[in-house]
Design a protein around this motif. Sequence first.
Motif, short mmCIF file in Angstrom:
data_model
loop_
_atom_site.label_atom_id
_atom_site.label_comp_id
_atom_site.label_asym_id
_atom_site.label_seq_id
_atom_site.Cartn_x
_atom_site.Cartn_y
_atom_site.Cartn_z
N TYR A 178 0.64 -1.25 -0.06
CA TYR A 178 0.07 0.01 0.06
C TYR A 178 1.06 1.29 0.00
N VAL A 181 2.05 1.78 -3.49
CA VAL A 181 0.95 2.79 -4.39
C VAL A 181 0.44 4.03 -3.97
N GLN A 185 1.00 7.09 -6.26
CA GLN A 185 -0.14 7.94 -6.65
C GLN A 185 0.15 9.67 -6.34
N THR A 199 -0.22 3.63 -12.41
CA THR A 199 -0.87 2.57 -12.80
C THR A 199 -0.26 1.24 -12.92
N ASN A 202 0.21 -0.47 -9.56
CA ASN A 202 -0.87 -1.44 -9.11
C ASN A 202 -0.58 -2.83 -9.81
N TYR A 203 -0.04 -2.77 -11.13
CA TYR A 203 0.25 -4.14 -11.71
C TYR A 203 1.39 -4.77 -11.16
N GLU A 206 1.04 -6.82 -7.76
CA GLU A 206 0.32 -7.95 -8.04
C GLU A 206 1.33 -9.10 -8.63
N LEU A 251 -6.08 -0.89 -0.55
CA LEU A 251 -5.48 -1.33 -1.97
C LEU A 251 -6.64 -1.48 -2.88
N ARG A 254 -7.24 -6.35 -4.33
CA ARG A 254 -5.82 -6.70 -4.75
C ARG A 254 -5.89 -8.37 -4.88
#
Length: 313
Positions: A178, A181, A185, A199, A202-203, A206, A251, A254
């Motif tokens: 988090y 991210v 951001q 963006t 975010n990928y 994962e 998040l 997720r």
Amino acid sequence: MRIAVYLPLLLSLLAPLGARPLSERCEPRLATWLLAASSLVLGAASTISLGLLAVTGLIRIPQLAVLGHWSAQTAQHDDPARLSVALVAGLLLGGAAITAARMLWRRARTLAAAALEAACMPARDGLVVVEDDAPDAYALPGLPGRIVVSTGMLHTLDKAEHDILLAHERAHLRAHHYAFVALAQLGAAANPLLRPLATAVNYTIERWADENAATATGDRTRVARTVGKAALATHRAPALARATGAALGILGRRGPLATAGPVPRRVAALLAPPLGRHSLLTAATAAVVTASALATAEAAHDLHRLLETIGAR
């Protein structure tokens, strides 16, 4: 300052072009660090550059120049930036400051709410099972954090897949994804040109969690199957249930519960050999970040010399 002050703004235009290659060709953990750092540094550097340009406009105003014992007339002669450029920079700076402040406030409130919710959740080994037929799972940051899984998700997956899901979500908590991210951001809030970097983060978080699950279980194919199976189950869930579940975690949704867009890419990456540290992309990213920081420092030094010059006349 003539060139240096504009370099971070130029790099902000070029950096997003490398977001997709970096996220797909570089080892996920390293890619996450590079993308988040790039977004934060470029966002800060471009904001400072706007501030420096705005100052060159302010010192041309006699009433303000008097406060700093500067010569407004000399500033108009020696200042390399046009007044129109300074005015536009000032407007953009104001917008960037407001957007970044709002983002920080919302993020702080969300994190505080998540921590409070996690503290109030009774858990066994950090796991909270909620009675809900909609397949859902997410990591909830806190002290300590919680992994929340719905009964619908547990019924969708078998025992081995449960272990993969938990390994994935624990990776989010253990690595404080988090925070990556939030930092990415923040840079994008200050400079909207950097949104592709946020963006991409975010990928990559994962992918980072996917790789951790693959390492923990030793079966990349099984992890890929679980990612696809969970994503498909989530996609079929009622829209209202998905929206409600997404609102619970800082998040968002997720784990293997990402939207359909990145899921095929994640599955393909898991079915391929693990990625290495792409030296060329790493070096290029480091060069962009370093150049932006050095250019900002040089521009600030040039403005300092300009102020000294117009103050001495």
